[in-house]
Write an enzyme that holds these catalytic residues in place. Structure first.
Site, PDB file in Angstrom:
ATOM      1  N   SER A   7       0.890  -1.216  -0.121  1.00 34.00           N
ATOM      2  CA  SER A   7      -0.075   0.017   0.070  1.00 34.00           C
ATOM      3  C   SER A   7       0.732   1.085  -0.035  1.00 34.00           C
ATOM      4  O   SER A   7       1.678   1.342   1.010  1.00 34.00           O
ATOM      5  CB  SER A   7      -0.816   0.089   1.182  1.00 34.00           C
ATOM      6  OG  SER A   7      -1.218   1.186   1.556  1.00 34.00           O
ATOM      7  N   HIS A  32      -0.830  -1.330  -4.314  1.00 35.96           N
ATOM      8  CA  HIS A  32      -2.340  -0.842  -3.603  1.00 35.96           C
ATOM      9  C   HIS A  32      -2.387   0.568  -3.411  1.00 35.96           C
ATOM     10  O   HIS A  32      -1.732   1.157  -2.906  1.00 35.96           O
ATOM     11  CB  HIS A  32      -2.467  -1.401  -2.403  1.00 35.96           C
ATOM     12  CG  HIS A  32      -3.736  -1.503  -1.797  1.00 35.96           C
ATOM     13  ND1 HIS A  32      -5.007  -2.350  -2.175  1.00 35.96           N
ATOM     14  CD2 HIS A  32      -4.114  -0.672  -0.686  1.00 35.96           C
ATOM     15  CE1 HIS A  32      -5.819  -1.952  -1.359  1.00 35.96           C
ATOM     16  NE2 HIS A  32      -5.662  -0.906  -0.515  1.00 35.96           N
ATOM     17  N   ASP A  34      -4.482   3.512  -2.050  1.00 29.10           N
ATOM     18  CA  ASP A  34      -5.594   4.136  -1.102  1.00 29.10           C
ATOM     19  C   ASP A  34      -6.144   5.454  -1.579  1.00 29.10           C
ATOM     20  O   ASP A  34      -5.503   6.308  -1.131  1.00 29.10           O
ATOM     21  CB  ASP A  34      -5.284   4.017   0.199  1.00 29.10           C
ATOM     22  CG  ASP A  34      -4.882   2.586   0.795  1.00 29.10           C
ATOM     23  OD1 ASP A  34      -6.106   1.864   0.510  1.00 29.10           O
ATOM     24  OD2 ASP A  34      -3.714   2.207   0.982  1.00 29.10           O
ATOM     25  N   MET A  36      -8.889   8.094  -0.414  1.00 28.74           N
ATOM     26  CA  MET A  36      -9.784   8.633   0.717  1.00 28.74           C
ATOM     27  C   MET A  36     -10.344   9.933   0.321  1.00 28.74           C
ATOM     28  O   MET A  36      -9.372  11.045  -0.032  1.00 28.74           O
ATOM     29  CB  MET A  36      -8.885   8.478   1.888  1.00 28.74           C
ATOM     30  CG  MET A  36      -8.137   7.284   2.294  1.00 28.74           C
ATOM     31  SD  MET A  36      -7.401   7.099   4.024  1.00 28.74           S
ATOM     32  CE  MET A  36      -6.730   5.587   3.750  1.00 28.74           C
ATOM     33  N   HIS A  65      -7.941   1.222  -4.474  1.00 29.06           N
ATOM     34  CA  HIS A  65      -9.054   1.060  -3.182  1.00 29.06           C
ATOM     35  C   HIS A  65      -9.811   2.461  -2.933  1.00 29.06           C
ATOM     36  O   HIS A  65      -9.359   3.272  -2.544  1.00 29.06           O
ATOM     37  CB  HIS A  65      -8.357   0.373  -2.265  1.00 29.06           C
ATOM     38  CG  HIS A  65      -9.050   0.001  -0.851  1.00 29.06           C
ATOM     39  ND1 HIS A  65      -8.434  -0.026   0.509  1.00 29.06           N
ATOM     40  CD2 HIS A  65     -10.455   0.358  -0.567  1.00 29.06           C
ATOM     41  CE1 HIS A  65      -9.397  -0.121   1.314  1.00 29.06           C
ATOM     42  NE2 HIS A  65     -10.478   0.039   0.654  1.00 29.06           N
ATOM     43  N   MET A  67     -11.994   4.487  -0.904  1.00 25.96           N
ATOM     44  CA  MET A  67     -12.812   4.707   0.326  1.00 25.96           C
ATOM     45  C   MET A  67     -13.324   6.089   0.219  1.00 25.96           C
ATOM     46  O   MET A  67     -12.754   7.061   0.717  1.00 25.96           O
ATOM     47  CB  MET A  67     -11.566   4.837   1.282  1.00 25.96           C
ATOM     48  CG  MET A  67     -11.328   3.319   1.764  1.00 25.96           C
ATOM     49  SD  MET A  67      -9.827   3.279   2.659  1.00 25.96           S
ATOM     50  CE  MET A  67      -8.486   3.333   1.401  1.00 25.96           C
ATOM     51  N   MET A 136     -11.754  -5.697   4.995  1.00 27.46           N
ATOM     52  CA  MET A 136     -10.825  -4.854   5.770  1.00 27.46           C
ATOM     53  C   MET A 136     -10.493  -5.317   7.356  1.00 27.46           C
ATOM     54  O   MET A 136     -11.459  -5.485   7.995  1.00 27.46           O
ATOM     55  CB  MET A 136     -11.578  -3.525   6.041  1.00 27.46           C
ATOM     56  CG  MET A 136     -11.765  -2.534   4.866  1.00 27.46           C
ATOM     57  SD  MET A 136     -10.207  -2.046   4.007  1.00 27.46           S
ATOM     58  CE  MET A 136      -9.319  -1.458   5.339  1.00 27.46           C
ATOM     59  N   ASP A 174      -6.808  -6.330   4.095  1.00 25.84           N
ATOM     60  CA  ASP A 174      -6.195  -4.896   4.142  1.00 25.84           C
ATOM     61  C   ASP A 174      -6.076  -4.461   5.414  1.00 25.84           C
ATOM     62  O   ASP A 174      -7.369  -4.166   6.026  1.00 25.84           O
ATOM     63  CB  ASP A 174      -6.756  -4.204   3.113  1.00 25.84           C
ATOM     64  CG  ASP A 174      -6.244  -2.682   3.207  1.00 25.84           C
ATOM     65  OD1 ASP A 174      -5.078  -2.555   3.782  1.00 25.84           O
ATOM     66  OD2 ASP A 174      -6.670  -1.867   2.281  1.00 25.84           O
TER      67      ASP A 174
HETATM   68  C1  DX5 Z   1      -6.466   1.659   5.276  1.00 26.49           C
HETATM   69  C2  DX5 Z   1      -5.930   1.319   4.005  1.00 26.49           C
HETATM   70  C3  DX5 Z   1      -4.873   0.251   4.062  1.00 26.49           C
HETATM   71  C4  DX5 Z   1      -3.715   0.893   4.668  1.00 26.49           C
HETATM   72  C5  DX5 Z   1      -3.043  -0.483   5.392  1.00 26.49           C
HETATM   73  O1  DX5 Z   1      -7.560   2.334   5.527  1.00 26.49           O
HETATM   74  O2  DX5 Z   1      -6.942   0.955   3.152  1.00 26.49           O
HETATM   75  O3  DX5 Z   1      -4.425  -0.036   2.783  1.00 26.49           O
HETATM   76  O4  DX5 Z   1      -2.660   1.556   3.863  1.00 26.49           O
HETATM   77  O5  DX5 Z   1      -2.007   0.118   6.109  1.00 26.49           O
HETATM   78  P1  DX5 Z   1      -1.166  -0.971   7.169  1.00 26.49           P
HETATM   79  O6  DX5 Z   1      -0.548  -2.215   6.311  1.00 26.49           O
HETATM   80  O7  DX5 Z   1       0.003   0.010   7.483  1.00 26.49           O
HETATM   81  O8  DX5 Z   1      -2.310  -1.224   8.139  1.00 26.49           O
HETATM   82 ZN    ZN Z   2      -6.546  -0.099   1.216  1.00 28.67          ZN
END
Ligand code: DX5
Ligand code: ZN
Length: 219
Positions: A7, A32, A34, A36, A65, A67, A136, A174
């Site tokens: 990620s 990956h 993320d 947000m 991903h 969010m 998750m 994840d």
């Molecule tokens: C959290 C993300 C993850 C995050 C995971 O909302 O979706 O992808 O980056 O990070 P770690 O591996 O540090 O938990």
């Molecule tokens: Zn993620």
């Protein structure tokens, strides 16, 4: 063998090119990303422009991903930017079936993500449209959180559902994945592990952590 999707959230954003090169050199083929929006989750990260820049420099599978609260409004932009897989949260989709259809119609892969408190039954109704189910194992929004142990039962349940439904989708997990939590997650049925802080923020070389995660012994 389990696949690792680092990620980018925990990478050094001032040196993204160097960070991605490091993990590519370690044999990674899926990244990956993320996304947000500060609305569905209490954090803001990157958008299609960053995805596009990464795609222009690297040939690597981009696992996006989302969010964000209104994923339908941004699917086309992320597809145009070069996403190979778009995963939406079931909690954000009033019409999940339609949203997955929309992603698939663009000729890319589609995933659904389930928050820790979201039951997996929804998969029963969209299984045929799925390429991936993302479990998750932390509440989404931040890297570096602790793995929620009850995710293990959920992963096992989802694996059983896949057998019953003859689903073709992969199970991705994840949140809080590191060399300590990976064995039970893989044993429960994960195909792809997302890992951020363990890879990018530890004392060890990311390549070594990736190697350890890949060769995790589940017995
Ligand atoms: C959290 C993300 C993850 C995050 C995971 O909302 O979706 O992808 O980056 O990070 P770690 O591996 O540090 O938990
Ligand atoms: Zn993620």
């Amino acid at each position: 063998m389990v696949e690792i999707a680092p990620s980018l959230l925990s990478a050094d954003f001032i040196c993204l090119e160097k960070e991605i090169k490091r993990i590519k050199d370690a044999g990674i083929s899926m990244l990956h990303i993320d996304v947000m929006d500060g609305h569905f989750v209490p954090n803001i990260t990157v958008g299609p422009m960053v995805v596009k820049s990464i795609k222009s420099k690297f040939s690597i599978f981009l696992d996006v991903h989302l969010m964000i609260s209104k994923p339908d409004e941004y699917i086309e932009a992320f597809k145009d930017a070069g996403a190979d897989l778009i995963t939406v949260h079931s909690e954000t989709c009033l019409h999940l079936d339609r949203t997955l259809e929309k992603i698939k119609n663009y000729g890319i892969k589609a995933g659904v993500s389930l928050n820790p408190a979201t039951p997996p039954e929804i998969i029963n109704w969209v299984s045929e449209k799925l390429d991936l189910v993302l479990v998750m194992s932390v509440n989404p929004g931040f890297g570096g959180q602790s793995f929620l142990p009850n995710s293990i039962d959920k992963i096992s349940q989802i694996k059983t559902m896949r057998e019953q439904l003859r689903g073709k989708w992969k199970i991705q997990v994840d949140g809080g994945i590191n060399t300590k939590t990976a064995p039970s997650v893989i044993k429960a049925g994960a195909d792809i592990l997302v890992s951020g802080s363990a890879i990018f923020k530890g004392d060890e070389d990311p390549a070594d952590i990736i190697k350890q995660l890949k060769s995790t012994n589940t017995i």
